[in-house]
Design an enzyme around this catalytic site. Structure first.
Site, PDB file in Angstrom:
ATOM      1  CE  LYS A  99       3.190 -10.030   2.578  1.00 46.38           C
ATOM      2  NZ  LYS A  99       2.578  -9.759   1.281  1.00 46.38           N
TER       3      LYS A  99
ATOM      4  CG  ASP B 299      -0.470 -10.109   3.897  1.00 48.93           C
ATOM      5  OD1 ASP B 299      -0.093  -8.964   3.567  1.00 48.93           O
ATOM      6  OD2 ASP B 299      -0.134 -11.138   3.279  1.00 48.93           O
TER       7      ASP B 299
ATOM      8  CD  GLU C 191       7.564 -11.112   1.881  1.00 48.47           C
ATOM      9  OE1 GLU C 191       7.465 -11.468   0.703  1.00 48.47           O
ATOM     10  OE2 GLU C 191       7.255 -11.867   2.834  1.00 48.47           O
ATOM     11  CG  ASN C 192       3.539  -8.248   6.240  1.00 44.57           C
ATOM     12  OD1 ASN C 192       4.078  -7.314   5.656  1.00 44.57           O
ATOM     13  ND2 ASN C 192       2.419  -8.807   5.825  1.00 44.57           N
TER      14      ASN C 192
ATOM     15  CB  THR D 194     -36.002 -20.878  21.580  1.00 45.98           C
ATOM     16  OG1 THR D 194     -35.893 -20.075  22.743  1.00 45.98           O
ATOM     17  CG2 THR D 194     -36.544 -22.250  21.934  1.00 45.98           C
TER      18      THR D 194
ATOM     19  CB  CYS E 106      -0.880   0.010   1.245  1.00 45.31           C
ATOM     20  SG  CYS E 106      -2.143  -1.206   1.092  1.00 45.31           S
TER      21      CYS E 106
ATOM     22  CG  ASP F 149       2.001  -4.382   5.744  1.00 48.73           C
ATOM     23  OD1 ASP F 149       2.757  -4.713   4.818  1.00 48.73           O
ATOM     24  OD2 ASP F 149       1.409  -3.281   5.801  1.00 48.73           O
TER      25      ASP F 149
ATOM     26  CE  LYS G 177       2.157   0.336   5.759  1.00 51.84           C
ATOM     27  NZ  LYS G 177       1.669  -0.903   6.365  1.00 51.84           N
TER      28      LYS G 177
END
Ligand SMILES: CC(C)(C)NC(=O)Nc1ccc2nccnc2c1
Length: 328
Positions: A145, A143, A147-148, A183, A29, A164, A47
């Site tokens: 991985k 997500d 990279e994160n 019920t 992003c 992320d 970021k």
């Protein structure tokens, strides 16, 4: 609307408070730049999420960015990245994060090929504690991985932090949950049958951590193109087909392999939960846990991450434990 700094199109408030320098990471992003807080000269990560980068789905980009920001501001765990500041203009969000000088786990694995088993275990334990906290707070990352996963320093023994959250999902109370409280006199059978599988979307994080652990230990991923002739990567995944290549795995313990096998189970109901993974023999390693707890909750208030209040007796208790676990 905030005045924008004509040279760099940054909010004036932002460039007054921070000096922005080089790009240090690129995400889906937007990008991450190294910045210095002028008042303290401390390094931070800035970021940027461009709203306009997704003209077609500008709605989802904004929603996912707003969800990420909402989550980033609510969570508090030593292994989850913290927001220090936040700005926005018409076309971008600016999130100031604590800098992780070790960069991405992805680059560490790439440069080291395989990470030594005790270090991989130290990182994996911290990832489990971070994701346990998210799940106890009704958040699914979705997500996970390399990279994160960020490293706090270039040393092997360091804190890791997950970042992320723009793909993450907040578990709300569902209509199905409310239905199941009533019920069931007039309730159709399939509503009960469906209910059995609902509530397992958090299991996707356990699968992803299994893949991350595999990559850290072996230096190659379990699922990749041409791993099996005639099988696409998605076929390999849906059939749970992967190989422990002997030359890579021979020096790795059977306990480590066992955790990977039990996380890479295709059936989410059979897959280890984060809780169960934390109870696995491979993680029953007091020395590792002592090291991990020591860096996650340093006793010396001077340390970077001394967030727990020294006066608080059970500073080591995971704050996430207390929160009720909303359904799926
Ligand atoms: C160590 C080196 C090469 C300067 N990379 C780096 O700091 N990368 C990142 C990347 C993304 C980040 N996101 C948040 C906080 N720190 C981050 C650091």
């Amino acid at each position: 609307d905030l005045m924008v700094d004509e040279q760099s199109n940054l909010p004036k408030e932002l460039s007054e408070k921070y000096m922005i320098t080089k790009k240090i990471g690129v995400g889906v992003c937007g990008e991450v730049k190294l910045a210095f807080e002028r008042a303290t000269c401390k390094k931070v990560a800035l970021k940027t999420i461009n709203k306009k980068d997704f003209p077609a789905s500008v709605g989802t980009a904004t929603r996912s960015a707003e969800r990420e920001i909402q989550i980033l501001q609510k969570i508090d765990h030593p292994c989850l990245i913290k927001t220090k500041d936040f700005f926005q203009t018409d076309d971008s969000y600016y999130i100031v994060l604590e800098l992780m000088e070790g960069g991405e786990l992805y680059d560490r694995v790439k440069s080291k090929q395989q990470i030594k088993e005790p270090i991989a275990k130290l990182y994996f334990y911290q990832m489990l504690k971070a994701v346990e906290y998210l799940h106890n707070n009704g958040i699914i990352h979705r997500d996970l991985k390399p990279e994160n996963v960020l490293l706090s320093s270039h040393d092997d023994v360091c804190i890791i932090k997950i970042t992320d959250f723009n793909q993450s999902k907040i578990l709300e109370e569902s209509a199905l949950m409310r239905t199941l409280c009533g019920t069931p006199t007039y309730l159709a059978p399939e509503v009960f049958t469906d209910a059995v599988t609902v509530g397992y979307s958090r299991a996707v994080d356990a699968w992803s951590l299994g893949v991350v652990l595999f990559v850290c230990l072996a230096g190659y991923p379990p699922f990749y193109p041409n791993a099996r002739i005639g099988l696409s990567v998605s076929d390999q995944i849906t059939q749970g087909i992967y190989t422990f290549i002997p030359s890579k795995w021979d020096g790795i313990s059977d306990d480590a392999k066992d955790v990977v096998k039990k996380l890479l189970r295709v059936d989410p109901n059979a897959r280890l939960t984060i809780e169960e993974a934390l109870q696995h023999p491979w993680l029953m390693d007091e020395a590792m846990k002592e090291t991990a707890e020591g860096i996650m909750y340093p006793k010396d208030p001077g340390d970077a991450d001394a967030t727990a209040d020294p006066g608080d007796a059970d500073a080591t208790a995971d704050p996430g434990d207390a929160t009720a676990d909303p359904g799926d």
